[in-house]
Write a protein that holds these residues in place. Sequence first.
Motif, PDB file in Angstrom:
ATOM      1  N   ARG A 247       0.846  -1.207   0.000  1.00  0.00           N
ATOM      2  CA  ARG A 247       0.000   0.000   0.000  1.00  0.00           C
ATOM      3  C   ARG A 247       0.873   1.245   0.000  1.00  0.00           C
TER       4      ARG A 247
ATOM      5  N   ASP B 219      -3.348  -0.582  -4.952  1.00  0.00           N
ATOM      6  CA  ASP B 219      -4.667  -0.281  -4.395  1.00  0.00           C
ATOM      7  C   ASP B 219      -5.738  -1.304  -4.771  1.00  0.00           C
ATOM      8  N   GLU B 220      -5.349  -2.448  -5.373  1.00  0.00           N
ATOM      9  CA  GLU B 220      -6.326  -3.465  -5.756  1.00  0.00           C
ATOM     10  C   GLU B 220      -5.821  -4.856  -5.371  1.00  0.00           C
TER      11      GLU B 220
ATOM     12  N   SER C 170      -7.023  -9.044  -5.858  1.00  0.00           N
ATOM     13  CA  SER C 170      -7.904 -10.074  -6.408  1.00  0.00           C
ATOM     14  C   SER C 170      -7.687 -11.310  -5.564  1.00  0.00           C
TER      15      SER C 170
ATOM     16  N   ARG D  60      -9.309  -3.897   3.721  1.00  0.00           N
ATOM     17  CA  ARG D  60     -10.302  -2.819   3.844  1.00  0.00           C
ATOM     18  C   ARG D  60      -9.760  -1.682   4.700  1.00  0.00           C
TER      19      ARG D  60
ATOM     20  N   PHE E 140      -7.878  -0.812   0.124  1.00  0.00           N
ATOM     21  CA  PHE E 140      -7.780  -1.519  -1.150  1.00  0.00           C
ATOM     22  C   PHE E 140      -9.158  -1.747  -1.773  1.00  0.00           C
ATOM     23  N   ARG E 141      -9.203  -1.759  -3.082  1.00  0.00           N
ATOM     24  CA  ARG E 141     -10.348  -2.333  -3.788  1.00  0.00           C
ATOM     25  C   ARG E 141     -10.204  -3.852  -3.679  1.00  0.00           C
TER      26      ARG E 141
ATOM     27  N   VAL F  22     -11.592  -7.629  -4.771  1.00  0.00           N
ATOM     28  CA  VAL F  22     -12.370  -8.411  -5.730  1.00  0.00           C
ATOM     29  C   VAL F  22     -12.248  -9.885  -5.358  1.00  0.00           C
TER      30      VAL F  22
ATOM     31  N   LYS G 277     -16.420  -1.593  -0.810  1.00  0.00           N
ATOM     32  CA  LYS G 277     -15.204  -1.866  -1.583  1.00  0.00           C
ATOM     33  C   LYS G 277     -15.153  -3.303  -2.086  1.00  0.00           C
TER      34      LYS G 277
ATOM     35  N   GLU H 288     -16.150  -6.530  -4.237  1.00  0.00           N
ATOM     36  CA  GLU H 288     -16.770  -6.944  -5.488  1.00  0.00           C
ATOM     37  C   GLU H 288     -16.651  -8.459  -5.612  1.00  0.00           C
TER      38      GLU H 288
ATOM     39  N   GLN I  54     -23.395  -5.849  -3.208  1.00  0.00           N
ATOM     40  CA  GLN I  54     -22.107  -5.501  -3.795  1.00  0.00           C
ATOM     41  C   GLN I  54     -22.105  -5.714  -5.306  1.00  0.00           C
TER      42      GLN I  54
ATOM     43  N   TYR J 251     -10.417  -5.615 -14.434  1.00  0.00           N
ATOM     44  CA  TYR J 251      -9.092  -5.199 -13.980  1.00  0.00           C
ATOM     45  C   TYR J 251      -8.433  -4.155 -14.878  1.00  0.00           C
TER      46      TYR J 251
END
Length: 357
Positions: free
Chosen positions: A75, A80-81, A83, A103, A107-108, A110, A136, A138, A158, A351
């Motif tokens: 971070r 910031d993502e 999976s 969280r 971060f996003r 998924v 946040k 998904e 979501q 993505y």
Amino acid sequence: MTHNPSFRPPLLIISHFPPPVHGFAVISEAMSREIKTWRPVEEFNMARPARVSLLKHMRQATAVLGICAALVSRRRRRCDEISMGVNGGVGQLYNLMIAAVARLLGFRIVLHHHSYGYITRHSRLMAVLCALGGAKLEHVFLAHSMARQFQARYGNTQVAHVLENALFVPPTPALDRPPGPLRIGLLSNLSREKGLYDFLATATLLREAGLDAEMYLAGPAGTEDLGAINAAVADGLVHWSGPLYGAEKDAFFAKIDLFLFPTRYVFEAQPTVIYEAMAAGAPVVAFDRGAIKEQVQDCLAVVDQADDFARRALDIIAPLSRDGAPALPEKARALHAETSQKAALSLRRIYGGPPSL
């Protein structure tokens, strides 16, 4: 420090990766490989195989703590993502730990779903994970039907995406199948829940009906099922190749005209083996489990779980054995190609890949 506007931080993929080799790990590896064609990726492996269950969980918990620490450092580097592949059962505790840290760090998140275990049955851990993720979080499902069933159980709060496994099964060259009897196959971990005995029952009915068909089995089998397989081979009912990999597995699919998959596995999702059959031009007859109905569509048929699979398969196979179906191989390949292209576009949307293939 000078800001580089073209810099794109890597996507952090947290999942199971080979070894050991199993569907979840293979798909995660293939997805990572696909995403790497347009953006940087960093992989974090949650899997820590061990012969003893307690040792496995200790190793896995240690790995997850290391992943959580890595999220803090990444971070700071503007990642910031994430999976993340979702575990089944108690393994969702590790997903919870990672999601909580992600969280807090902004971060996003998924989540990729590969199992019907917590869809068929309610999971408190999954309910907590959904609540914890907040706005946040998904979700990526294997099919629209899977998304609907998940949302019916846990609430539609979501973002939901659909990404079919067809993308991770490459097409195979179209080969001329030699003339002769209808060649019907099953490739799996051969057991009762994976359809072995339904396949043998189908072979028996086809013989009794006097239909011109050859039955091919492939895959490993446990000690408790070897007797039934060996008896069927000795009787001339089936041919069995044992475990097949790589080119040998490709050759198996290349020679069959029809793939049967009478799975009774209660947590079946979207079997990669069905896409492997279709990619080689073999239509499918399967039990209606998980997302298989949406996967197979009309190429060729899905049997209700309450039906006698062997008798329904006989009704479907009989006209094929007599008259053939020359359009089916191309139809199977076309369905696989169409689904794969849709999935490729979906992955790029999720993505941030280039919008066209």
